[in-house]
Design a protein around this motif. Structure first.
Motif, PDB file in Angstrom:
ATOM      1  N   ARG A  86      -1.785   0.183  -6.084  1.00  0.00           N
ATOM      2  CA  ARG A  86      -1.098  -0.599  -6.950  1.00  0.00           C
ATOM      3  C   ARG A  86      -0.023   0.093  -8.110  1.00  0.00           C
ATOM      4  O   ARG A  86       1.002  -0.528  -8.643  1.00  0.00           O
ATOM      5  N   ALA A  87      -0.278   1.328  -8.198  1.00  0.00           N
ATOM      6  CA  ALA A  87       0.669   1.941  -9.259  1.00  0.00           C
ATOM      7  C   ALA A  87       2.092   2.208  -8.748  1.00  0.00           C
ATOM      8  O   ALA A  87       2.941   2.262  -9.885  1.00  0.00           O
ATOM      9  N   PHE A  88       2.377   1.918  -7.546  1.00  0.00           N
ATOM     10  CA  PHE A  88       3.588   1.616  -7.024  1.00  0.00           C
ATOM     11  C   PHE A  88       4.218   0.186  -7.180  1.00  0.00           C
ATOM     12  O   PHE A  88       5.449  -0.008  -6.936  1.00  0.00           O
ATOM     13  N   TYR A  89       3.544  -0.674  -7.595  1.00  0.00           N
ATOM     14  CA  TYR A  89       4.114  -2.057  -7.800  1.00  0.00           C
ATOM     15  C   TYR A  89       5.128  -2.174  -8.803  1.00  0.00           C
ATOM     16  O   TYR A  89       6.050  -2.804  -8.304  1.00  0.00           O
ATOM     17  N   PRO A  90       5.350  -1.290  -9.791  1.00  0.00           N
ATOM     18  CA  PRO A  90       6.478  -1.589 -10.619  1.00  0.00           C
ATOM     19  C   PRO A  90       7.822  -1.350  -9.903  1.00  0.00           C
ATOM     20  O   PRO A  90       8.909  -1.548 -10.279  1.00  0.00           O
ATOM     21  N   HIS A  91       7.712  -0.283  -8.937  1.00  0.00           N
ATOM     22  CA  HIS A  91       8.884   0.406  -8.448  1.00  0.00           C
ATOM     23  C   HIS A  91       9.118  -0.808  -6.991  1.00  0.00           C
ATOM     24  O   HIS A  91      10.365  -0.514  -6.409  1.00  0.00           O
TER      25      HIS A  91
END
Length: 183
Positions: free
Chosen positions: A91-96
């Protein structure tokens, strides 16, 4: 990837495969935004359209195209589900990975610019982009409207798409945002 994620991704694939040929191409990904733009009753400003098309092109280049294991310029459902296993892992990659396209769609869908997507706007988007039936849109919208305001804030919209792409909760209403997920 869990069985639930596999079902959700297959549902997304069905909506993204614009011409129904069993493959997703860059054209199919771009057509997702074009279908919505053409379904609107008013023409969006050129800057918003440009951002959406660029965002969809980046989504193709950064997320979907790398899944093309055989280099034929198209991704079948097997390649896509295997690719999502490798790409949408945290989920940490969602912003990108997903958030830029989500922001563009939010801006386009919020027709009156009030900072929220009402049920009619939500239904127009998901029926035109992913061919989700109206009754399914209404049920999902009601469940996603976490504060009961009658509209989805940008935050609620992001939470829904993050849950769809990364989540494993079988009871999450966001599972059905691109159409009812069934076994």
């Amino acid at each position: 990837m869990t069985a639930l994620q596999d079902l959700k991704y297959r549902q997304w694939f069905r909506g993204a495969d614009d011409d129904g040929d069993g493959f997703i191409t860059q054209h199919d990904v771009r057509r997702m935004s074009e279908r919505y733009i053409s379904a609107r009753k008013t023409a969006p400003d050129g800057e918003t359209v440009r951002r959406l098309i660029e965002g969809m092109d980046q989504f193709w280049s950064n997320v979907i195209a790398p899944m093309d294991q055989d280099g034929d310029g198209k991704v079948d459902v097997r390649e896509m589900t295997e690719g999502f296993k490798g790409v949408l892992t945290d989920r940490a990659f969602y912003p990108h990975q997903i958030a830029p396209v989500t922001n563009c769609f939010f801006d386009l869908v919020d027709l009156n610019g009030d900072g929220r997507i009402d049920q009619a706007e939500f239904q127009q988007m998901f029926s035109s982009v992913a061919a989700v039936p109206g009754e399914d849109c209404a049920a999902v919208f009601a469940a996603l409207d976490l504060d009961g305001s009658g509209g989805l804030s940008r935050d609620e919209f992001h939470q829904a798409l993050e849950e769809f792409f990364y989540g494993n909760d079988p009871d999450a209403p966001a599972n059905h945002i691109f159409g009812k997920v069934t076994a």
